[in-house]
Design an enzyme around this catalytic site. Structure first.
Site, PDB file in Angstrom:
ATOM      1  N   LEU A 105      -6.723 -11.398   4.929  1.00 32.61           N
ATOM      2  CA  LEU A 105      -7.648 -12.301   4.225  1.00 32.61           C
ATOM      3  C   LEU A 105      -7.214 -13.754   4.414  1.00 32.61           C
ATOM      4  CD1 LEU A 105      -7.883 -10.115   1.005  1.00 32.61           C
ATOM      5  CD2 LEU A 105      -9.745 -10.483   2.653  1.00 32.61           C
ATOM      6  N   ASP A 119       2.378 -10.524   4.051  1.00 33.39           N
ATOM      7  CA  ASP A 119       3.438  -9.676   3.479  1.00 33.39           C
ATOM      8  C   ASP A 119       4.624 -10.474   2.925  1.00 33.39           C
ATOM      9  OD1 ASP A 119       1.909  -7.438   4.146  1.00 33.39           O
ATOM     10  OD2 ASP A 119       2.872  -7.218   6.096  1.00 33.39           O
ATOM     11  N   GLY A 177      -7.179   6.393   2.231  1.00 33.51           N
ATOM     12  CA  GLY A 177      -7.468   6.130   0.818  1.00 33.51           C
ATOM     13  C   GLY A 177      -6.678   6.967  -0.171  1.00 33.51           C
ATOM     14  N   SER A 178      -5.500   7.465   0.242  1.00 28.18           N
ATOM     15  CA  SER A 178      -4.729   8.257  -0.726  1.00 28.18           C
ATOM     16  C   SER A 178      -4.236   7.361  -1.868  1.00 28.18           C
ATOM     17  CB  SER A 178      -3.566   8.985  -0.049  1.00 28.18           C
ATOM     18  OG  SER A 178      -2.580   8.074   0.357  1.00 28.18           O
ATOM     19  N   ASN A 179      -3.897   6.130  -1.552  1.00 25.96           N
ATOM     20  CA  ASN A 179      -3.526   5.201  -2.634  1.00 25.96           C
ATOM     21  C   ASN A 179      -4.724   4.888  -3.520  1.00 25.96           C
ATOM     22  OD1 ASN A 179      -0.640   4.104  -2.661  1.00 25.96           O
ATOM     23  ND2 ASN A 179      -1.130   4.035  -0.477  1.00 25.96           N
ATOM     24  N   GLU A 238       4.760   5.717  -2.666  1.00 25.01           N
ATOM     25  CA  GLU A 238       3.752   4.672  -2.910  1.00 25.01           C
ATOM     26  C   GLU A 238       2.877   5.057  -4.090  1.00 25.01           C
ATOM     27  OE1 GLU A 238       1.454   3.306   0.443  1.00 25.01           O
ATOM     28  OE2 GLU A 238       3.158   3.429   1.792  1.00 25.01           O
ATOM     29  N   MET A 295      -6.577  -3.215   6.292  1.00 27.74           N
ATOM     30  CA  MET A 295      -5.972  -3.707   7.520  1.00 27.74           C
ATOM     31  C   MET A 295      -6.538  -5.031   8.040  1.00 27.74           C
ATOM     32  SD  MET A 295      -3.531  -1.864   7.720  1.00 27.74           S
ATOM     33  CE  MET A 295      -2.658  -0.336   7.962  1.00 27.74           C
ATOM     34  N   HIS A 346       2.912  -2.180   0.688  1.00 29.72           N
ATOM     35  CA  HIS A 346       3.352  -2.249   2.087  1.00 29.72           C
ATOM     36  C   HIS A 346       4.435  -1.189   2.323  1.00 29.72           C
ATOM     37  CE1 HIS A 346       3.915  -4.160   5.963  1.00 29.72           C
ATOM     38  NE2 HIS A 346       5.207  -4.021   5.768  1.00 29.72           N
TER      39      HIS A 346
HETATM   40  C1  GAR Z   1      -0.058   3.111   3.218  1.00 35.44           C
HETATM   41  O1  GAR Z   1       1.162   3.630   3.699  1.00 35.44           O
HETATM   42  C2  GAR Z   1       0.073   1.621   2.974  1.00 35.44           C
HETATM   43  O2  GAR Z   1       1.332   1.232   2.520  1.00 35.44           O
HETATM   44  C3  GAR Z   1      -0.167   1.091   4.358  1.00 35.44           C
HETATM   45  O3  GAR Z   1      -1.215   1.879   4.867  1.00 35.44           O
HETATM   46  C4  GAR Z   1      -1.162   3.181   4.274  1.00 35.44           C
HETATM   47  C5  GAR Z   1      -2.497   3.501   3.683  1.00 35.44           C
HETATM   48  O4  GAR Z   1      -2.565   4.832   3.270  1.00 35.44           O
HETATM   49  N1  GAR Z   1      -0.532  -0.293   4.316  1.00 35.44           N
HETATM   50  C6  GAR Z   1      -0.240  -1.145   5.279  1.00 35.44           C
HETATM   51  O5  GAR Z   1       0.327  -0.838   6.304  1.00 35.44           O
HETATM   52  C7  GAR Z   1      -0.714  -2.566   5.025  1.00 35.44           C
HETATM   53  N2  GAR Z   1      -0.206  -3.424   6.013  1.00 35.44           N
HETATM   54  P1  GAR Z   1      -3.780   5.326   2.358  1.00 35.44           P
HETATM   55  O6  GAR Z   1      -5.062   4.890   3.041  1.00 35.44           O
HETATM   56  O7  GAR Z   1      -3.646   6.828   2.342  1.00 35.44           O
HETATM   57  O8  GAR Z   1      -3.612   4.713   1.005  1.00 35.44           O
END
Ligand code: GAR
Length: 192
Positions: free
Chosen positions: A98, A150, A20-22, A179, A95, A114
């Site tokens: 949908l 994607d 969940g850093s994003n 990101e 992950m 992505h």
């Molecule tokens: C991120 O790098 C995002 O781009 C990737 O998962 C990570 C989540 O990090 N997403 C995918 O691979 C989607 N197919 P986070 O939980 O720290 O945000």
């Protein structure tokens, strides 16, 4: 769906599965005055998602759906989104894929981040694949979500150099840092 305009911030849900850093970054961005969105709901497909703690920290409603029965789950999510008046969805490390039916209900109003320079490396293990192929560049992409994985229209992309010392862990860190800049910039681009 109505058009995404108006003076009020757009009620947004963030879907997560992991760290969940994003999510944290988007919440922080949503609180600044110029942000077009506010985060009203966090959805996870697992109670193990570390990012759920940000719901508590920032006092945002959270809900976990285990997706055991996929169709029912999506229907229940749609009901919740309606109840909470959600008009925009950010996928952030979510992950689950949908369904077409779900995406059509929020057509053009779901975006995803992505960890690759799409259309390269759709799906999983993007950093390993880039290193294995001896790529010199990788990056991240924010794109609209469509029924094909994607593959929706790209909103913004950031290129990142791969050095000889990089492995998938160092690359993941470098990409994640970018990101965190790219996601808010893409949201600003959509609504301006
Ligand atoms: C991120 O790098 C995002 O781009 C990737 O998962 C990570 C989540 O990090 N997403 C995918 O691979 C989607 N197919 P986070 O939980 O720290 O945000």
């Amino acid at each position: 769906m109505e058009k995404l305009t108006g003076p009020k911030k757009i009620k947004t849900a963030v879907f997560i599965s992991g760290t969940g850093s994003n999510l944290k970054n988007i919440i922080k961005f949503s609180k600044i005055k110029k942000s077009p969105i506010s985060i009203s709901l966090i959805i996870s497909n697992t109670s193990q998602a570390k990012g759920l703690r940000f719901a508590d920290q920032f006092k945002i409603k959270k809900k976990i759906f285990n997706f055991k029965n996929f169709k029912d789950t999506e229907m229940n999510i749609l009901l919740l989104l309606k109840k909470e008046k959600i008009r925009f969805i950010c996928l952030a490390g979510f992950m689950k894929i949908l369904s077409k039916e779900f995406i059509e209900k929020f057509d053009g109003k779901i975006i995803n981040i992505h960890p690759s320079l799409l259309p390269k490396y759709k799906g999983l293990n993007t950093h390993n694949r880039a290193i294995k192929n001896k790529d010199k560049l990788t990056g991240c992409t924010v794109h609209y979500v469509t029924a094909t994985l994607d593959s929706g229209k790209i909103i913004l992309q950031k290129k990142i150099k791969i050095t000889v010392n990089d492995n998938s862990n160092t690359l993941a860190k470098k990409v994640l840092a970018q990101e965190h800049k790219l996601y808010p910039a893409a949201i600003m681009k959509i609504f301006n």
